[in-house]
Enzyme design. Sequence first.
Site, PDB file in Angstrom:
ATOM      1  N   ASP A 127       0.842  -1.205   0.000  1.00  0.00           N
ATOM      2  CA  ASP A 127       0.000   0.000   0.000  1.00  0.00           C
ATOM      3  C   ASP A 127       0.875   1.252   0.000  1.00  0.00           C
ATOM      4  O   ASP A 127       0.377   2.372  -0.032  1.00  0.00           O
ATOM      5  CB  ASP A 127      -1.019  -0.014   1.146  1.00  0.00           C
ATOM      6  CG  ASP A 127      -0.365  -0.029   2.517  1.00  0.00           C
ATOM      7  OD1 ASP A 127       0.874  -0.142   2.603  1.00  0.00           O
ATOM      8  OD2 ASP A 127      -1.107   0.073   3.519  1.00  0.00           O
TER       9      ASP A 127
ATOM     10  N   ASP B  39      -0.982  -6.178   0.087  1.00  0.00           N
ATOM     11  CA  ASP B  39      -1.322  -5.534   1.361  1.00  0.00           C
ATOM     12  C   ASP B  39      -2.823  -5.341   1.479  1.00  0.00           C
ATOM     13  O   ASP B  39      -3.469  -4.862   0.531  1.00  0.00           O
ATOM     14  CB  ASP B  39      -0.689  -4.128   1.417  1.00  0.00           C
ATOM     15  CG  ASP B  39       0.653  -4.111   2.119  1.00  0.00           C
ATOM     16  OD1 ASP B  39       0.976  -5.070   2.841  1.00  0.00           O
ATOM     17  OD2 ASP B  39       1.379  -3.108   1.936  1.00  0.00           O
TER      18      ASP B  39
ATOM     19  N   LYS C 188      -0.991  -9.370   3.257  1.00  0.00           N
ATOM     20  CA  LYS C 188      -0.189  -8.883   4.387  1.00  0.00           C
ATOM     21  C   LYS C 188      -1.010  -7.885   5.199  1.00  0.00           C
ATOM     22  O   LYS C 188      -1.759  -7.084   4.610  1.00  0.00           O
ATOM     23  CB  LYS C 188       1.107  -8.220   3.899  1.00  0.00           C
ATOM     24  CG  LYS C 188       1.930  -7.591   5.022  1.00  0.00           C
ATOM     25  CD  LYS C 188       3.347  -7.258   4.600  1.00  0.00           C
ATOM     26  CE  LYS C 188       3.517  -5.947   3.862  1.00  0.00           C
ATOM     27  NZ  LYS C 188       3.105  -4.743   4.604  1.00  0.00           N
TER      28      LYS C 188
ATOM     29  N   GLU D  88      -0.778  -5.295   8.939  1.00  0.00           N
ATOM     30  CA  GLU D  88       0.154  -4.651   9.871  1.00  0.00           C
ATOM     31  C   GLU D  88      -0.306  -4.872  11.306  1.00  0.00           C
ATOM     32  O   GLU D  88      -1.406  -4.446  11.675  1.00  0.00           O
ATOM     33  CB  GLU D  88       0.244  -3.151   9.558  1.00  0.00           C
ATOM     34  CG  GLU D  88       0.845  -2.876   8.190  1.00  0.00           C
ATOM     35  CD  GLU D  88       0.995  -1.394   7.876  1.00  0.00           C
ATOM     36  OE1 GLU D  88       0.753  -0.552   8.767  1.00  0.00           O
ATOM     37  OE2 GLU D  88       1.361  -1.082   6.728  1.00  0.00           O
TER      38      GLU D  88
ATOM     39  N   GLU E 130      10.009  -3.767  10.029  1.00  0.00           N
ATOM     40  CA  GLU E 130      10.336  -2.459   9.435  1.00  0.00           C
ATOM     41  C   GLU E 130      10.937  -1.521  10.480  1.00  0.00           C
ATOM     42  O   GLU E 130      10.352  -1.297  11.549  1.00  0.00           O
ATOM     43  CB  GLU E 130       9.079  -1.828   8.810  1.00  0.00           C
ATOM     44  CG  GLU E 130       9.371  -0.449   8.203  1.00  0.00           C
ATOM     45  CD  GLU E 130       8.348   0.060   7.215  1.00  0.00           C
ATOM     46  OE1 GLU E 130       7.396  -0.666   6.888  1.00  0.00           O
ATOM     47  OE2 GLU E 130       8.521   1.208   6.757  1.00  0.00           O
TER      48      GLU E 130
END
Length: 278
Positions: free
Chosen positions: A60, A99, A129, A131, A195
């Site tokens: 994204d 994402d 994916k 977060e 990250e």
Amino acid sequence: MTEPMTAPSSPKPSSPAPMSVPKFMAAKGRDKKLTVLTAYDYPFARLFDQAGVDALLVGDSLGMVVQGKSTTMPVTLDQMIYHGEMVARAATRSLVIVDLPFMSYQVSPKQAIKNAGRVLKETGAGAIKVEGGVHLAGTIRALSEAELPVMAHIGMRPQSVRKMGGMSKVQRDEASLLADAHAAEDAGAFGIVLELIPRGIAAKITKELSIPTIGIGAGPDCDGQVLVSYDMLGLTADFKPRFLKHYAELHSTVADATARYIEEVRDGQYPDAAHSHE
Ligand code: KIV
């Protein structure tokens, strides 16, 4: 307009077998690290796939590097599907991971399953994916139990930029990073993006988990690396975080080519006889 590129129908007999989620997981701890690049469209996805990258992430991040917005938060599910479908059509061997965008899975596990199902069905991608770690474990578990392969993403989480207070802040809380990583693995994630975390913590997480860790700004000890392709290719020339390495300078290549084109058209040098039909 140039001639359209034809879609490669199936991998050539000599090309390596397609990457699958089980193969991706089995690469953990092997000598050769996993390679992941973001891709947003057919031509770049095709180049990266043919170069042999293990996975293409339809990130994204496209909200920032393709749409020019300041965060990833405005990106919609339909936009992810639009880009995901182009990338999946180009991929003959790379695993395609898409994402789930902001607010397409945070409401409830049911919302996450519905939207992840749409992404996999409508794009042809192999995985999604999300977060989060500890706070998202219930959703990761629900996705995994619905047999939707899910990758987690911890450390700096761009969709939580409002809460985290900035995109480029290195996350240093070892205890909570370890808790997030273990929660994601225990809930059934097949891999995890780390990250912007110190290399020592990334190394520890990589050692403790049995799923592959894919680092971005997390040092050399992860099981693999991911970069935003436009950054890696030097298209986003002004973005220069410490972890980023430019493998090309497409910003100046494109600027120089465009300047030459403008000059030659204005001066009447292009098209010349060689580029004209009799
Ligand atoms: O959106 C994205 O491109 C990502 C990578 C930076 C890991 O999540």
